[in-house]
Design a protein around this motif. Sequence first.
Motif, short mmCIF file in Angstrom:
data_model
loop_
_atom_site.label_atom_id
_atom_site.label_comp_id
_atom_site.label_asym_id
_atom_site.label_seq_id
_atom_site.Cartn_x
_atom_site.Cartn_y
_atom_site.Cartn_z
N VAL B 64 -43.68 37.15 12.13
CA VAL B 64 -44.95 37.80 12.45
C VAL B 64 -44.87 39.25 12.01
CG1 VAL B 64 -46.46 38.45 14.37
CG2 VAL B 64 -45.27 36.27 14.44
N PRO B 65 -45.93 39.77 11.37
CA PRO B 65 -45.90 41.18 10.93
C PRO B 65 -45.68 42.13 12.11
CG PRO B 65 -47.82 40.05 10.05
CD PRO B 65 -47.20 39.11 11.01
N ILE B 66 -44.97 43.22 11.88
CA ILE B 66 -44.68 44.18 12.94
C ILE B 66 -45.98 44.74 13.53
CG2 ILE B 66 -43.57 46.39 13.47
CD1 ILE B 66 -41.41 44.76 12.67
N VAL B 90 -43.70 51.27 24.60
CA VAL B 90 -44.09 49.93 24.15
C VAL B 90 -43.67 49.72 22.70
CG1 VAL B 90 -46.04 48.40 23.63
CG2 VAL B 90 -46.05 49.74 25.72
N SER B 91 -43.93 50.71 21.87
CA SER B 91 -43.56 50.61 20.45
C SER B 91 -42.07 50.39 20.30
CB SER B 91 -43.94 51.88 19.70
OG SER B 91 -45.30 52.17 19.90
N CYS B 92 -41.32 51.15 21.09
CA CYS B 92 -39.87 51.06 21.05
C CYS B 92 -39.41 49.66 21.42
CB CYS B 92 -39.32 52.11 22.02
SG CYS B 92 -37.56 52.23 22.00
N ILE B 93 -39.98 49.09 22.48
CA ILE B 93 -39.61 47.74 22.93
C ILE B 93 -39.95 46.71 21.86
CG2 ILE B 93 -40.11 45.92 24.61
CD1 ILE B 93 -40.52 48.17 26.69
N VAL B 94 -41.16 46.82 21.30
CA VAL B 94 -41.58 45.83 20.31
C VAL B 94 -40.71 45.92 19.05
CG1 VAL B 94 -43.46 45.07 18.82
CG2 VAL B 94 -43.93 45.76 21.18
N LEU B 95 -40.48 47.15 18.58
CA LEU B 95 -39.59 47.30 17.41
C LEU B 95 -38.20 46.75 17.73
CD1 LEU B 95 -40.42 50.90 16.07
CD2 LEU B 95 -40.96 48.72 14.97
N GLY B 96 -37.75 46.97 18.97
CA GLY B 96 -36.43 46.50 19.39
C GLY B 96 -36.35 44.98 19.38
N LEU B 97 -37.42 44.31 19.87
CA LEU B 97 -37.42 42.85 19.88
C LEU B 97 -37.38 42.31 18.45
CD1 LEU B 97 -40.03 42.13 22.72
CD2 LEU B 97 -37.56 41.79 22.80
N GLU B 152 -30.66 47.91 8.30
CA GLU B 152 -31.59 47.71 9.40
C GLU B 152 -32.12 49.05 9.90
OE1 GLU B 152 -33.00 45.14 10.39
OE2 GLU B 152 -33.86 45.72 12.30
N TYR B 153 -31.24 50.04 9.95
CA TYR B 153 -31.65 51.38 10.40
C TYR B 153 -32.72 51.94 9.49
CZ TYR B 153 -31.48 56.48 10.59
OH TYR B 153 -31.83 57.80 10.64
N SER B 154 -32.50 51.86 8.17
CA SER B 154 -33.46 52.50 7.28
C SER B 154 -34.78 51.73 7.25
CB SER B 154 -32.88 52.67 5.87
OG SER B 154 -32.49 51.43 5.36
N ILE B 155 -34.74 50.42 7.42
CA ILE B 155 -35.98 49.64 7.47
C ILE B 155 -36.75 49.96 8.75
CG2 ILE B 155 -36.91 47.31 7.69
CD1 ILE B 155 -34.59 46.40 5.83
N LEU B 156 -36.00 50.02 9.84
CA LEU B 156 -36.63 50.28 11.14
C LEU B 156 -37.28 51.66 11.17
CD1 LEU B 156 -36.87 48.60 13.63
CD2 LEU B 156 -34.71 49.51 14.45
N LEU B 157 -36.61 52.62 10.56
CA LEU B 157 -37.14 53.99 10.52
C LEU B 157 -38.52 53.99 9.88
CD1 LEU B 157 -36.74 57.05 10.83
CD2 LEU B 157 -35.69 57.05 8.57
N LYS B 158 -38.63 53.24 8.79
CA LYS B 158 -39.92 53.24 8.09
C LYS B 158 -40.94 52.36 8.81
CE LYS B 158 -37.14 53.01 4.92
NZ LYS B 158 -36.39 52.68 3.72
N ASP B 159 -40.47 51.27 9.45
CA ASP B 159 -41.39 50.45 10.25
C ASP B 159 -41.96 51.25 11.42
OD1 ASP B 159 -41.14 48.29 8.66
OD2 ASP B 159 -39.82 47.15 9.98
#
Lengths: 271, 223
Positions: B64-66, B90-97, B152-159
């Motif tokens: 599912v798209p972020i 909320v954003s943090c939790i969703v990105l974390g999941l 994963e870190y660099s992708i998450l940063l941009k997400d």
Amino acid sequence: MTNENNIKNALLSAQNISVTLGNRLILNDVSISVGAGDLKVLIGPSGAGKSTFLQCINQLIPTDSGSIYLEGERINMANNASLCHLRQNVGMIFQDFNLFDHLTAVENISLALRKVRNLSKEDANDRARKELNRVGLANRAGLYPAQLSGGQKQRVAIARALAMDPKVLLLDEPTSALDPELVGEVLAVINDLAAHGMPMIMATHQMDFVRSLATEVLFMESGSIIEQDKPHVLLASTSKSRTLDFCSKLNNLRQVAEHSPEITCTANSNT
Amino acid sequence: MQTIITILENMPYILMGSFITLYLVIGALFIGFIIGLPLAIGQVYGSRITRLAISLYVWFFRGVPILLLLFLFYFGIFNLISINLDVATVSCIVLGLASSAYQSQIFRGSIQSIPYGQLKAGRALGMTDSQSIRSIILPQALRLSIPGWSNEYSILLKDSALCFALGAPDIMARTHFVASRTYEYLPLYITAAFLYFLITLAGVRLLRYLERRFAIAGYTLSA
């Protein structure tokens, strides 16, 4: 009746072990017992089931039927505590060492002492150093497996098993993965153990070693033990045993290897 | 000249956004690690049912798209069960999941790359499986996970910039806000891009340092 006595008197006994994988019978009703001072040797072609059999004895591979007795007590294979008890008392040496790559030689040995025996870090390290000393590697204690030669790795593996004070040692082709010039240092350690009366079951093709030290030879083929006797009986030049036939082939191979160095590797590995 | 003054004037405001961005990324990496590692262990050593349940979880969060996940949780699920958390949390939790699903596969790969014989050796010494996994498999697997983790870190940063859509006041949101007020779009977005670039570089460098710091002497996978 004799069988029951066998089990009672033996330190470790595996009776009527069978293993099937898929619908292939890997081990077919094989049994072995070791008592004080015994050095029993398994030989036979690759795929005969020697390695599987050894790993069944300490239940690294689950068996379909059969039972294991440690000092006359039957091991309940469904019980994890009972399995751990069996494995603590039965040391195992693997063909490819299986050292823990992220730990130094001394840590490789002390890990189980701390986790299983609950020794303190200092006590475990002291004991580990003593074992390293015993296999002649006191000056390699701080090196990682990747910094050791094959022979040194196998000696660390032996020290690791000995540190748990096993009652019996299982050795699965301990010299097969080694370069020829490193075989001697490992055999010397095993020799020394045999001289001190450590009961062992060993799969090996080092025939000189078998001749001089084995108390019994078991020849395996296609998952069964087909011959079983003292080495001087099975390997007597007048014997018509399958064992002698197999060993003379090994010998021929070695002679061919000596005359054509480029195939040495094939002759020495996994034969 | 006016442009430079605009950027400098608004720089503190935008820089404050990098704290939110870092909060989102570090928080999500942490949550992803705490959930992802047990998932990986379960997927390698668990029963059939465990493995199936974990694959479903991973399939969902990777499928599912972020942006959709953010809306689904913020306007949907959290609303439905009336949990009121601020946008950044909320954003943090969703990105974390979402990250936990990706991280679990990083860890699974590295756990499976540790030779099975070492687990056998642990068992042969009388150690329980959980002792062997904790003290033999994981220390090695986690070392091997660092390169994947830096990805994963660099992708998450941009997400994390997507959280702008919920109104989280991160670098992206603040830059956009200033830009639409001052009309200095190009220089401001270049500034924001530069900030993301710097944070990526710093994190990747740090992870590379850790990778070297924890390298095992004489050990390479190819050997």
